[in-house]
Design an enzyme around this catalytic site. Structure first.
Site, PDB file in Angstrom:
ATOM      1  N   LYS A 134       1.704   4.575  -3.286  1.00  0.00           N
ATOM      2  CA  LYS A 134       1.241   5.686  -2.333  1.00  0.00           C
ATOM      3  C   LYS A 134       2.719   6.021  -3.539  1.00  0.00           C
ATOM      4  CE  LYS A 134      -1.416   5.203   1.025  1.00  0.00           C
ATOM      5  NZ  LYS A 134      -1.856   4.990   2.905  1.00  0.00           N
ATOM      6  N   ASP A 160       0.674  -1.525   0.092  1.00  0.00           N
ATOM      7  CA  ASP A 160       0.000   0.088  -0.207  1.00  0.00           C
ATOM      8  C   ASP A 160       0.850   1.223  -0.373  1.00  0.00           C
ATOM      9  OD1 ASP A 160      -2.943   1.560   0.632  1.00  0.00           O
ATOM     10  OD2 ASP A 160      -1.409   2.442   2.316  1.00  0.00           O
TER      11      ASP A 160
END
Length: 873
Positions: free
Chosen positions: A734, A730
């Site tokens: 980003k 995750d």
């Protein structure tokens, strides 16, 4: 009605009439013409289309509180219409088709049946006698026409006008039957027309003679009660029956209104009034309270349901308001057509704001004809020659546009005349085309004319800018522009395929709000639900203070959907979702959006689905904006990402994804501001996971790492499978998004990730992972001890190094006086080292996870989109 009345009167009679026209009338007029207090009403064919409607109309006139009443009626409508029957009878007679007798009998039967329903006694007997006499007279005339095999305009006008004669006499009799006082008036005895050519589409009224004849009628009919006058028909100065051509009964009403100096003229029809746009095309169209005469003219030209310009002139001469009323909705006040000053005063008195643009209308199925060439520049008479060629070819020019350079001139014609226009111009300018003085004569097919009409547009700055920005935001290209110096009408030409979209875009921009937006929410989970709650809380404020109107048009999950063309009630949407949700069908959602009146559509993706992210390209191509906290598109395939950015630029659509990094924190917008202001980003470091922030802010070596992870899972900080967080994937997504927004072209495979998941536990079940994680606590304890020995703490950080063109995700050790070292809870923090912020990095810190802040980030993007679309800051 004797057939002989069609024959012109004697030459002497004609001379007497001619003298009367030439010399001013000195005799005093009837007191009825000067006493005032008159109201003229007009019932169209729909209003007198059946016995029931005639009865309703008669009662309406009796109940009217006007001092003096005159009603103009058309021929009976219904199926079939009486005027159509009469035209058919005449056509068949002229073609020697004996079946005209059958249709004439059908015409007789229609009126007998209606009369028998409405009248009784002497009134019925009297009407039926007139009816039978008239029909027999027509039968004799039609037989003569059939023998001759031809007809004349005079004969045609005489025959066709009988429908109004019968409906006027019937209506007058019904009023008497109901206990009122009434006299019928034959308009041929009053309205006098100056003789015109056979092919003329307009008539000229002899007002002086018409006034004298009306005065004479009043002298012969003292105290007539409610006057019921025939519409459509008139008489020439030579005494020949004729008609008032197009919109004849409306014209009759305004002419007699002028003669009587009426206080008001009501035109009763089957619509509530004049609408701001065609309600069949624009759901949010508004029934206008008032229009100026000039505005009515302009809208009428473009096909709006308004009086024909010719019909308004008699009323305009004496400033008589003409009101369009709905016969089937009498409580509606209708639309008043009057002077601009009266319109303005009426608007102010009602407390409503004056609208610069009153209405919009379109002319579909047109082609633009473009004549272009350097030989046209500075050459007098070019435009004259172009339109002379059109006149000779009998091509009607709908609109004209010419650039000041004179290099080209273009004009619009109906599509069926386009080839005729091009051929005529090629023939007319054959020599100039051969010599190259004119380069081409070209048809641009499939166009539509869109007009914005409003007398208040005159000298009002910014109207054109608002209109063109609305078209641009709707991704509508403008082919040509025209505006007269009066500024009452601003006309643009657009592709016909964009006709409805353009009409809805400009209408909503001027009528719904300054910034209307339709929202499709994909993913009504925690973030989606929270967003809807926030929208509901702020909608009134947004509309009142910022003129932003947000409407949720559809909600979709992975399997279901619920749509609403007019927007959902956000107080009850969950109940509606449970009761009305259907199987998901994206085409149905798109149809809902197309049928709505809102031009600015935004697809809000609150899922984490790759399948939904794959829809972005189609959405942007179709003119929809996209806002999302979904990281899949922003960090996915690089070529797809670049294509999405390109499509959004080309189509003037927006793809905002602030909430993909840091939830509601202004991280991506900070990057954009830095780059737009000319700064150069050197390095971005960030604690980008609220879950990992909580874990490492909590982990202090006094309890096992596995226990901290269990606590985080129990408190809902982690995904159902904590490995989704601990793997660093995750955060890597980003990092890729940050890098791409900073100008780097990198992908997930370019970002090395230091996973916190032991390789041995990657493939096992969640329960087994949680049970076995304590086996690896010592590894994390050793790293913590090493960092602590140096006065540092552990932090899981994503890094973008733009100077090296790299990105990475790693567990790093930071001193306690570092910004990351002072972080607590589940906060995110991002530091930007740039050319300007080189000694002290720019730091953004705050909650970076949770439904509330993520929804707030999406909401922020919605407001940013509204600002791009024209909402005030």
């Amino acid at each position: 009605m004797a057939v002989a009345r069609v024959v012109p009167r004697s030459r002497k009679a004609a001379q007497v009439r001619a003298k009367a026209v030439a010399e001013p009338l000195s005799e005093p007029l009837s007191e009825q013409l000067t006493v005032g207090g008159w109201q003229v009403d007009k019932f169209g064919g729909t209003c007198v289309g059946s016995a029931e409607r005639i009865m309703k109309g008669a009662q309406l006139m009796i109940d009217s509180d006007a001092k003096r009443k005159l009603l103009v009626v058309s021929a009976m409508g219904g199926v079939p219409k009486v005027t159509d029957l009469l035209l058919g009878v005449l056509d068949k007679a002229a073609k020697r088709d004996p079946s005209f007798q059958i249709e004439l009998d059908a015409l007789l039967k229609k009126h007998i049946t209606t009369a028998n329903t409405l009248l009784k006694g002497d009134l019925l007997e009297s009407f039926l006698k007139v009816l039978h006499d008239d029909v027999e007279g027509l039968r004799a005339l039609l037989k003569a026409i059939s023998i001759a095999g031809t007809s004349t305009r005079a004969f045609s006008d005489f025959v066709v006008g009988h429908g109004e004669l019968w409906s006027a006499q019937m209506m007058s009799s019904v009023i008497v039957q109901l206990g009122g006082k009434s006299t019928w008036m034959d308009a041929r005895k009053i309205i006098t027309v100056v003789s015109t050519s056979v092919d003329s589409t307009q008539v000229e009224i002899d007002y002086e003679m018409s006034t004298r004849r009306l005065s004479d009628w009043f002298e012969a009919n003292i105290n007539p009660g409610i006057i019921v006058m025939t519409g459509f028909v008139a008489e020439t100065q030579d005494g020949i029956p004729c008609t008032l051509k197009r919109n004849g009964s409306d014209y009759t009403a305004t002419i007699v209104g002028n003669l009587l100096t009426a206080e008001k003229i009501n035109i009763w029809t089957d619509v509530d009034g004049v609408y701001s746009a065609d309600p069949r095309k624009v759901v949010g169209s508004v029934c206008l309270d008032s229009l100026s005469y000039y505005e009515a003219w302009e809208l009428s030209y473009f096909g709006a349901s308004v009086l024909h310009p010719q019909c308004t002139i008699p009323a305009m001469k004496k400033n008589i308001p003409v009101v369009i009323r709905n016969f089937f909705n009498i409580s509606n006040p209708g639309t008043s057509i009057t002077t601009l000053d009266t319109c303005t005063a009426k608007t102010k008195a009602s407390g409503l704001r004056t609208r610069t643009v009153k209405g919009f209308a379109t002319i579909d199925d047109v082609s633009m004809i473009n004549v272009e060439g350097t030989g046209m520049v500075g050459v007098p008479g070019t435009a004259s020659n172009v339109f002379q060629a059109m006149k000779e070819a009998q091509v009607n020019v709908v609109m004209i546009s010419q650039a000041s350079s004179e290099h080209s001139i273009c004009f619009a014609v109906k599509s069926h005349q386009a080839k005729t226009a091009v051929d005529a111009l090629n023939n007319h300018f054959s020599r100039e085309l051969r010599s190259g003085l004119i380069q081409e004569v070209r048809e641009i097919p499939g166009q539509c004319i869109l007009a914005a009409v409003g007398q208040a547009m005159c000298a009002t700055p910014g109207v054109s800018a608002i209109l063109f920005s609305a078209l641009a935001n709707a991704n509508v290209n403008v082919t040509a522009i025209a505006q007269g110096c009066s500024e009452y009408n601003l006309t643009v030409v657009v592709s016909e395929k964009d006709s409805i979209k353009a009409l809805r875009a400009v209408h909503s921009r001027f009528y719904l709000s300054q910034t209307p937006m339709g929202i499709v929410l994909v993913g009504p989970g925690m973030v989606g639900k929270t967003l809807l709650t926030q929208l509901n809380d702020q909608m009134i404020t947004l509309e009142k203070e910022f003129n932003v109107e947000l409407k949720v048009m559809a909600i979709a999950s992975g399997s279901y959907m619920h749509t609403s063309t007019f927007g959902m009630d956000l107080n009850t949407w969950e109940d509606e979702w449970k009761e009305k949700k259907q199987a998901l069908d994206w085409k149905e959602i798109e149809n809902c959006l197309v049928n709505s009146a809102i031009p600015n559509i935004v697809m809000v993706d609150c899922t984490a689905s790759s399948d939904v992210a794959n829809l972005y390209e189609g959405w942007l191509t179709k003119g929809f904006n996209v806002i999302t906290p979904n990281k899949k598109a922003g960090s996915g395939d690089l070529a797809t990402y670049q294509r999405l950015r390109q499509i959004s630029r080309v189509n003037y659509k927006h793809w905002f994804a602030e909430a993909t990094v840091g939830a509601g924190l202004p991280i991506l917008s900070s990057i954009a501001s830095l780059r737009d202001s000319g700064d150069k980003i050197h390095r971005i470091e960030g604690i980008l996971s609220g879950t990992l922030s909580f874990i490492f802010n909590t982990y202090d070596g006094t309890q096992p790492f596995s226990q901290v992870v269990s606590e985080a899972k129990a408190n809902g900080y982690t995904e159902p499978d904590p490995r989704d967080d601990l793997s660093g994937t995750d955060v890597a997504r980003k990092v890729v998004i940050l890098a791409r927004e900073s100008g780097l072209n990198i992908s997930m495979e370019d970002v090395p990730v230091q996973s916190l998941v032991p390789a041995e536990l990657m493939e096992c079940s969640i329960d087994e992972f949680m049970q076995r994680l304590p086996e690896f606590d010592q590894q994390m304890a050793d790293r913590f001890a090493e960092a602590a020995s140096k006065g540092k703490v552990l932090r899981f950080v994503g890094v973008v190094d733009t100077l090296k063109g790299t990105g990475s995700v790693e567990l790093g050790a930071y001193s306690k006086d570092h910004a990351f070292g002072s972080l607590n809870g589940s906060d995110n923090m991002v530091s930007f080292s740039t050319r300007r912020y080189c000694n002290t990095p720019l730091v953004v810190r705050g909650p970076g996870a949770g439904a509330e802040v993520t929804a707030a980030g999406v909401f922020s993007d919605l407001l940013k989109l509204a600002a791009y679309l024209g909402a005030p800051s």
